[in-house]
Design a protein around this motif. Structure first.
Motif, PDB file in Angstrom:
ATOM      1  N   ASP A 190       0.903  -1.399   0.002  1.00 14.84           N
ATOM      2  CA  ASP A 190      -0.071   0.051   0.019  1.00 14.84           C
ATOM      3  C   ASP A 190       1.002   1.385   0.175  1.00 14.84           C
ATOM      4  OD1 ASP A 190      -2.291  -1.426  -0.145  1.00 14.84           O
ATOM      5  OD2 ASP A 190      -2.709  -1.275   2.213  1.00 14.84           O
ATOM      6  N   ARG A 191       2.051   1.110   0.672  1.00 14.74           N
ATOM      7  CA  ARG A 191       2.923   2.215   0.750  1.00 14.74           C
ATOM      8  C   ARG A 191       3.689   2.601  -0.798  1.00 14.74           C
ATOM      9  NH1 ARG A 191       5.858   1.184   6.457  1.00 14.74           N
ATOM     10  NH2 ARG A 191       4.746  -0.944   6.138  1.00 14.74           N
ATOM     11  N   ILE A 192       3.917   1.366  -1.321  1.00 18.64           N
ATOM     12  CA  ILE A 192       4.362   1.688  -2.603  1.00 18.64           C
ATOM     13  C   ILE A 192       3.208   2.109  -3.660  1.00 18.64           C
ATOM     14  CG2 ILE A 192       5.329   0.257  -4.630  1.00 18.64           C
ATOM     15  CD1 ILE A 192       6.465  -1.690  -2.727  1.00 18.64           C
ATOM     16  N   ILE A 193       2.113   1.786  -3.587  1.00  8.66           N
ATOM     17  CA  ILE A 193       1.007   2.244  -4.339  1.00  8.66           C
ATOM     18  C   ILE A 193       0.778   3.956  -4.051  1.00  8.66           C
ATOM     19  CG2 ILE A 193      -1.308   2.465  -4.697  1.00  8.66           C
ATOM     20  CD1 ILE A 193      -1.387  -0.557  -4.117  1.00  8.66           C
ATOM     21  N   ALA A 194       0.954   4.066  -2.771  1.00 10.38           N
ATOM     22  CA  ALA A 194       0.957   5.548  -2.212  1.00 10.38           C
ATOM     23  C   ALA A 194       2.180   6.614  -2.791  1.00 10.38           C
ATOM     24  CB  ALA A 194       0.788   5.729  -0.687  1.00 10.38           C
ATOM     25  N   LEU A 195       3.317   5.732  -3.016  1.00 15.55           N
ATOM     26  CA  LEU A 195       4.288   6.608  -3.759  1.00 15.55           C
ATOM     27  C   LEU A 195       4.215   6.821  -4.865  1.00 15.55           C
ATOM     28  CD1 LEU A 195       7.396   4.588  -1.950  1.00 15.55           C
ATOM     29  CD2 LEU A 195       6.925   7.045  -1.433  1.00 15.55           C
ATOM     30  N   HIS A 196       3.577   6.052  -5.579  1.00 15.82           N
ATOM     31  CA  HIS A 196       3.461   6.197  -6.992  1.00 15.82           C
ATOM     32  C   HIS A 196       2.119   7.434  -7.247  1.00 15.82           C
ATOM     33  CE1 HIS A 196       3.125   5.174 -11.384  1.00 15.82           C
ATOM     34  NE2 HIS A 196       1.734   5.299 -11.136  1.00 15.82           N
ATOM     35  N   ASN A 197       1.181   7.212  -6.502  1.00 14.22           N
ATOM     36  CA  ASN A 197       0.047   8.026  -6.715  1.00 14.22           C
ATOM     37  C   ASN A 197       0.558   9.430  -6.333  1.00 14.22           C
ATOM     38  OD1 ASN A 197      -1.815   6.035  -7.582  1.00 14.22           O
ATOM     39  ND2 ASN A 197      -2.585   5.620  -5.428  1.00 14.22           N
ATOM     40  N   LYS A 198       1.471   9.581  -5.276  1.00 13.11           N
ATOM     41  CA  LYS A 198       1.686  11.049  -4.819  1.00 13.11           C
ATOM     42  C   LYS A 198       2.916  11.463  -6.097  1.00 13.11           C
ATOM     43  CE  LYS A 198       3.995  13.442  -1.133  1.00 13.11           C
ATOM     44  NZ  LYS A 198       4.689  13.318   0.202  1.00 13.11           N
ATOM     45  N   TYR A 199       3.687  10.707  -6.480  1.00 16.46           N
ATOM     46  CA  TYR A 199       4.933  11.419  -6.959  1.00 16.46           C
ATOM     47  C   TYR A 199       4.675  11.011  -8.722  1.00 16.46           C
ATOM     48  CZ  TYR A 199       7.026  12.111  -2.596  1.00 16.46           C
ATOM     49  OH  TYR A 199       7.458  12.709  -1.456  1.00 16.46           O
ATOM     50  N   SER A 200       3.789  10.063  -9.304  1.00 17.03           N
ATOM     51  CA  SER A 200       3.935  10.010 -10.792  1.00 17.03           C
ATOM     52  C   SER A 200       3.599  11.164 -11.304  1.00 17.03           C
ATOM     53  CB  SER A 200       3.020   8.877 -10.759  1.00 17.03           C
ATOM     54  OG  SER A 200       2.834   8.452 -12.376  1.00 17.03           O
ATOM     55  N   ALA A 201       2.675  11.997 -10.700  1.00 16.25           N
ATOM     56  CA  ALA A 201       2.070  13.339 -11.493  1.00 16.25           C
ATOM     57  C   ALA A 201       3.360  14.213 -11.316  1.00 16.25           C
ATOM     58  CB  ALA A 201       0.901  13.673 -10.842  1.00 16.25           C
ATOM     59  N   LEU A 202       4.169  14.181 -10.492  1.00 11.64           N
ATOM     60  CA  LEU A 202       5.288  15.133 -10.230  1.00 11.64           C
ATOM     61  C   LEU A 202       6.548  14.665 -11.142  1.00 11.64           C
ATOM     62  CD1 LEU A 202       4.853  15.686  -6.371  1.00 11.64           C
ATOM     63  CD2 LEU A 202       4.047  17.062  -8.227  1.00 11.64           C
ATOM     64  N   GLY A 203       6.559  13.594 -11.848  1.00  8.70           N
ATOM     65  CA  GLY A 203       7.622  13.216 -12.294  1.00  8.70           C
ATOM     66  C   GLY A 203       8.528  11.909 -12.121  1.00  8.70           C
ATOM     67  N   TYR A 204       7.963  11.403 -11.092  1.00  5.62           N
ATOM     68  CA  TYR A 204       8.850  10.151 -10.438  1.00  5.62           C
ATOM     69  C   TYR A 204       7.755   9.030 -10.143  1.00  5.62           C
ATOM     70  CZ  TYR A 204      12.817  13.323  -9.695  1.00  5.62           C
ATOM     71  OH  TYR A 204      13.812  14.232  -9.789  1.00  5.62           O
ATOM     72  N   PRO A 205       7.454   8.527 -11.335  1.00  9.14           N
ATOM     73  CA  PRO A 205       6.617   7.278 -11.318  1.00  9.14           C
ATOM     74  C   PRO A 205       7.436   5.931 -10.412  1.00  9.14           C
ATOM     75  CG  PRO A 205       7.076   7.506 -13.454  1.00  9.14           C
ATOM     76  CD  PRO A 205       7.971   8.478 -12.637  1.00  9.14           C
ATOM     77  N   VAL A 206       6.721   5.174 -10.062  1.00  7.92           N
ATOM     78  CA  VAL A 206       7.281   3.782  -9.328  1.00  7.92           C
ATOM     79  C   VAL A 206       7.107   2.804 -10.576  1.00  7.92           C
ATOM     80  CG1 VAL A 206       6.614   1.819  -8.203  1.00  7.92           C
ATOM     81  CG2 VAL A 206       6.420   4.071  -7.154  1.00  7.92           C
ATOM     82  N   ILE A 207       8.445   2.212 -10.620  1.00 11.18           N
ATOM     83  CA  ILE A 207       8.640   0.913 -11.431  1.00 11.18           C
ATOM     84  C   ILE A 207       9.059  -0.231 -10.414  1.00 11.18           C
ATOM     85  CG2 ILE A 207       9.764  -0.421 -13.345  1.00 11.18           C
ATOM     86  CD1 ILE A 207      10.044   2.255 -14.938  1.00 11.18           C
ATOM     87  N   ALA A 208       8.053  -1.376 -10.295  1.00 12.96           N
ATOM     88  CA  ALA A 208       8.298  -2.406  -9.568  1.00 12.96           C
ATOM     89  C   ALA A 208       9.041  -3.490 -10.493  1.00 12.96           C
ATOM     90  CB  ALA A 208       7.116  -2.932  -8.841  1.00 12.96           C
ATOM     91  N   ILE A 209       9.817  -4.096  -9.811  1.00 11.16           N
ATOM     92  CA  ILE A 209      10.464  -5.196 -10.544  1.00 11.16           C
ATOM     93  C   ILE A 209      10.518  -6.392  -9.503  1.00 11.16           C
ATOM     94  CG2 ILE A 209      12.632  -6.034 -11.630  1.00 11.16           C
ATOM     95  CD1 ILE A 209      13.405  -3.140 -12.177  1.00 11.16           C
TER      96      ILE A 209
END
Length: 200
Positions: free
Chosen positions: A72-91
């Protein structure tokens, strides 16, 4: 007696070898690119999205309890920062022949069940990307900042300092790192120990 000593030395060499720091990227290095399959079947690389300022790369999996606690915290990081230019990529770095719960089909199920808003990629059987980054645990994060020469590594380590209770975390390392980059500042804590499961 000599035989016992020889066995002891051999054991110590094996243990010592397994505990050596793996090769991989360090703070300030240009991150290696990759071409890995997403759960939607598409191939993703660092250059797939031309408009990013960087990435939050998270090595994570289906089967590690620590990864589950951080989902849930990884999802929250993506939701917070993707629009600011830093999306999550999970491997997903585990070899599915060793960890069957981390197979590509199981990854697709997990991504669907949790409605992952980010790319969830499977490393190859040879685990080349995992080795190139030097990832050792799940979850483990590499924050990358885009520059003219490539994506530079700004932070390596844990998401925060409390795996079991996000509300009790007093240091949110990844958020602090990305916030610093967004504000043109240097990252104060650029490396921490990733607590989690050993990559299989």
């Amino acid at each position: 007696m000599i035989y016992i000593k020889a066995l002891l030395i051999s054991f110590l060499l094996i243990v010592g070898g397994s505990s050596q720091t793996p090769q991989g990227v360090k703070i300030g290095d240009i991150a290696p690119d990759f071409n890995l399959k997403n759960v939607d079947g598409k191939i993703v690389s660092l250059n797939t999205n031309k408009n990013v300022k960087g990435y939050i790369i998270v090595f994570t999996c289906n089967t590690c309890p620590y990864s589950e606690m951080y989902e849930d915290r990884i999802i929250a990081l993506h939701n917070k920062y993707s629009a600011l230019g830093y999306p999550v990529i999970a491997i997903q770095p585990n070899n599915p022949k060793v960890s069957v719960g981390d197979s590509y089909s199981k990854m697709k199920e997990r991504a669907n069940d949790k409605e992952f808003p980010f790319a969830y990629l499977i490393d190859t059987d040879s685990q080349e990307t995992t080795a190139a980054y030097g990832a050792t645990n799940t979850p483990q994060v590499f924050v990358l900042n885009k520059e003219t020469s490539g994506f530079r590594v700004g932070y390596i380590g844990a998401i925060d300092n409390n795996s079991r209770n996000p509300e009790a975390a007093t240091k949110r390392y990844v958020e602090s790192a990305v916030d610093a980059l967004l504000n043109g500042q240097s990252i104060q804590t650029n490396s921490t120990k990733a607590i989690g499961c050993i990559i299989k």
